[in-house]
Structures are given as structure tokens and as C-alpha cells.
Motif scaffolding. Structure first.
Motif, PDB file in Angstrom:
ATOM      1  N   ASP A 150      49.837  41.483  27.488  1.00  0.00           N
ATOM      2  CA  ASP A 150      49.411  42.385  28.555  1.00  0.00           C
ATOM      3  C   ASP A 150      49.659  43.839  28.159  1.00  0.00           C
ATOM      4  OD1 ASP A 150      49.010  43.763  30.944  1.00  0.00           O
ATOM      5  OD2 ASP A 150      50.565  42.689  32.059  1.00  0.00           O
TER       6      ASP A 150
ATOM      7  N   SER B 121      48.232  46.336  30.304  1.00  0.00           N
ATOM      8  CA  SER B 121      47.679  47.012  31.481  1.00  0.00           C
ATOM      9  C   SER B 121      48.458  48.300  31.771  1.00  0.00           C
ATOM     10  CB  SER B 121      47.733  46.076  32.693  1.00  0.00           C
ATOM     11  OG  SER B 121      49.057  45.657  32.945  1.00  0.00           O
TER      12      SER B 121
ATOM     13  N   SER C 278      50.442  49.298  33.950  1.00  0.00           N
ATOM     14  CA  SER C 278      51.840  49.255  34.400  1.00  0.00           C
ATOM     15  C   SER C 278      52.815  49.216  33.222  1.00  0.00           C
ATOM     16  CB  SER C 278      52.062  48.027  35.288  1.00  0.00           C
ATOM     17  OG  SER C 278      51.748  46.838  34.583  1.00  0.00           O
TER      18      SER C 278
ATOM     19  N   THR D 297      44.847  44.409  35.625  1.00  0.00           N
ATOM     20  CA  THR D 297      45.506  43.195  35.134  1.00  0.00           C
ATOM     21  C   THR D 297      44.640  41.978  35.423  1.00  0.00           C
ATOM     22  OG1 THR D 297      47.650  44.231  35.616  1.00  0.00           O
ATOM     23  CG2 THR D 297      47.641  41.854  35.197  1.00  0.00           C
TER      24      THR D 297
ATOM     25  N   ASP E 292      53.465  41.615  32.865  1.00  0.00           N
ATOM     26  CA  ASP E 292      54.440  42.140  33.830  1.00  0.00           C
ATOM     27  C   ASP E 292      53.860  42.275  35.232  1.00  0.00           C
ATOM     28  OD1 ASP E 292      52.763  44.380  33.612  1.00  0.00           O
ATOM     29  OD2 ASP E 292      54.441  45.800  33.672  1.00  0.00           O
ATOM     30  N   GLY E 293      52.659  41.654  35.463  1.00  0.00           N
ATOM     31  CA  GLY E 293      52.065  41.772  36.786  1.00  0.00           C
ATOM     32  C   GLY E 293      51.100  40.640  37.083  1.00  0.00           C
ATOM     33  N   ALA E 294      50.856  40.427  38.372  1.00  0.00           N
ATOM     34  CA  ALA E 294      49.905  39.413  38.807  1.00  0.00           C
ATOM     35  C   ALA E 294      48.481  39.950  38.717  1.00  0.00           C
ATOM     36  CB  ALA E 294      50.217  38.988  40.244  1.00  0.00           C
TER      37      ALA E 294
ATOM     38  N   ASN F 261      44.996  41.467  39.423  1.00  0.00           N
ATOM     39  CA  ASN F 261      44.367  42.369  40.398  1.00  0.00           C
ATOM     40  C   ASN F 261      42.931  42.692  39.989  1.00  0.00           C
ATOM     41  OD1 ASN F 261      44.610  44.320  38.352  1.00  0.00           O
ATOM     42  ND2 ASN F 261      46.423  45.263  39.278  1.00  0.00           N
TER      43      ASN F 261
ATOM     44  N   GLU G  37      58.986  41.792  39.416  1.00  0.00           N
ATOM     45  CA  GLU G  37      57.993  42.021  40.463  1.00  0.00           C
ATOM     46  C   GLU G  37      57.994  40.846  41.443  1.00  0.00           C
ATOM     47  OE1 GLU G  37      53.236  41.659  40.633  1.00  0.00           O
ATOM     48  OE2 GLU G  37      53.945  43.294  39.338  1.00  0.00           O
TER      49      GLU G  37
ATOM     50  N   LEU H  22      55.936  37.387  41.133  1.00  0.00           N
ATOM     51  CA  LEU H  22      55.300  37.266  39.825  1.00  0.00           C
ATOM     52  C   LEU H  22      55.577  35.900  39.186  1.00  0.00           C
ATOM     53  CD1 LEU H  22      53.648  38.480  37.550  1.00  0.00           C
ATOM     54  CD2 LEU H  22      55.751  39.534  36.648  1.00  0.00           C
TER      55      LEU H  22
END
Length: 272
Positions: free
Chosen positions: A47, A49, A51, A132, A162-164, A166, A194, A197
Motif C-alpha cells: 500500500d 496510498s 495516508s 485505498t 494501513d487503511g480500509a 475507500n 485504525e 482495520l
């Protein structure tokens, strides 16, 4: 029916079964002759993204670099497999249409090859910093198993983030499609705390069965500083070989034939 006739029929039936099994093995062997046999085809999805800030990206990248640069990974894990080698590719991903196979499928068959792979990761530039979309990343990675120069005993996707979701394709649908196509397991590693997550990864990304028969797993790095240790543990768990029993009977031979059919079917899957 006489006893002699029953024995004769049984012999003929057994001979036909063995012949069919050996024929399947021959077909499978011929189909994969042009491909390099490896214990594992491992696709690393990382990832990048928005963030993930620059300092965090560097720590994330360094975690993979350190893992592959360490001779222990090859000497005590990769080399212990049936073939003593694996194939790996490295994919950066972010939004719906932001995926890049930064390092194509690479044979790891020595400490030097592993360290060269580490160097390639170290010099690769970051291509994205968007939304993400892990589902789109899985959809991007899956067909590459069936269009490469390797024939792996196992096929595993490794998703780090590090994120779901979106953005992009439905993650659960992508996970299920990858497993249906023949990918054996999708494991995950998350960075940070998070809210929700871990549940998102566990319910939508993680799936399948690993080599030792255990379910696919999720690891957590509490922050980017601890990611290196977590990814090292995760890679070793994915690469760790299992004992492959030798066929010792007609049943074993026929089982090997069935395995060949499965391998051939997986290799012929089309992109989803």
C-alpha cells in the motif's frame, strides 16, 4: 464367476487405473516443462496510498529490503523446500486504477538472488499516493500467477496496508475471485491501529489455506517502526516448507496424477 476370472478382472482394472494416472502425470509434466518449478509463487502487494507519508513509506520499503537481504531467509527457509527456490513479484498499489508491478516475477534460488531482489526494492521509486483500493490491487495481481514463467506448488498473495477500502473494486469479491482462480492463500499485514482495520482485513482480504494446513492469517505491526520485524516473521511463515510425502502405492500414483490435473487447471486459468 470363477476366482481366477475375478483376479484377472481386478488386475486389468488396476492396470487401467495406473495407466490413466501415469498418463495424467505425463500430460501435466509436458505442460509445465517450459516453466521453472518452485515451492512458492509469492505476490507482495504494498500500500502506497496517501495516508502513508514519505517517512513511513521508507520504513515500509526498508522492512522488505532487510528481510530479503538477510541470508537467513534463503538459508533456513527458501532453501529447505522441495525445490529450494521461490518466485516473487512486488506490486505497489493505491487507488482504483493505481497499481504497478514494480518488480516482475523473480527467481530466488540463492542468497545472492534474494539480496539482488532486496536491492531492486530499495531502488524502486514510489509511483502513487492516492486513495485505498485493495480489491483492485488483488484483481491486478491474480492473473499474473497464470501468465508467468513459474509453476509453483503454492500461490500466495501478501497484502500490506494501513487503511480500509475507500475506492475501487469490492474487496471481498476480489478476494473470493482470487481464491476461486487457484490462489491458495491471501495473507495480510496491517500497520497501525485504525479503528476496524483488523476486522476489515480479516473479513475481506484474508482467506484460503497456507502450506501447513492452517488458515490464512493477519499480522499487525503497531507502527511503521515495527513493520520490519512483522514482515520478516510473515515472510518466513509463508515460505516455511512442509514435508511432501513420496507416493508409495498405486493410490499415491493416482493421487499424483490428480495433483497434476489440478496444477494444469490452475495454470490455464484466464485473467479475472
Amino acid at each position: 464367476m470363477s476366482a481366477n476370472m475375478k483376479i484377472s478382472n481386478l488386475f486389468r482394472g488396476t492396470l487401467v487405473a495406473v495407466t490413466c494416472g501415469l498418463s495424467v502425470v505425463a500430460i501435466s509434466t509436458s505442460a509445465s516443462a517450459a516453466q521453472t518449478l518452485v515451492d512458492l509463487e509469492l505476490s507482495l502487494l504494498t500500500d502506497v496510498s496517501g495516508s502513508v507519508v514519505l517517512s513511513e513509506f521508507n520504513l515500509l520499503k526498508q522492512g522488505y529490503v532487510n528481510a530479503f537481504a538477510n541470508p537467513d531467509l534463503f538459508n533456513n527457509f527458501i532453501s529447505k523446500g522441495q525445490y529450494g527456490k521461490i518466485a516473487v513479484n512486488y506490486i505497489y498499489w493505491s487507488g482504483a486504477s493505481e497499481q504497478q508491478e514494480t518488480i516482475g516475477w523473480t527467481l530466488i534460488d540463492s542468497v545472492a538472488a534474494s539480496q539482488n531482489f532486496a536491492n531492486l526494492i530499495n531502488t524502486a521509486a514510489r509511483p502513487f499516493s492516492g486513495l485505498t483500493a485493495p480489491g483492485s490491487a488483488i484483481n491486478f495481481a491474480t492473473p499474473k500467477f497464470f501468465n508467468n514463467a513459474f509453476d509453483g506448488t503454492r500461490q500466495v498473495i501478501d497484502v500490506a496496508g494501513d487503511g480500509a477500502q475507500n475506492a475501487g473494486a469490492n474487496t471481498l469479491a476480489a478476494r473470493n475471485a482470487a481464491l476461486a482462480a487457484g490462489v491458495d492463500a491471501i495473507n495480510g499485514i496491517i500497520i497501525g491501529g485504525e479503528s476496524g482495520l483488523a476486522n476489515f482485513y480479516q473479513n475481506n482480504i484474508v482467506g484460503g489455506i497456507n502450506a501447513d494446513g492452517s488458515p490464512a492469517f493477519l499480522k499487525t505491526a503497531t507502527n511503521f517502526q515495527t513493520f520490519g520485524e512483522a514482515i520478516d516473521q510473515k515472510l518466513k511463515a509463508e515460505i516455511k516448507p512442509t514435508t511432501v510425502p513420496e507416493p508409495a502405492s498405486l493410490i499415491g500414483i493416482l493421487g499424483l496424477g490428480a495433483f497434476g490435473v489440478t496444477s494444469l487447471r490452475k495454470r490455464k486459468q484466464t485473467a479475472i
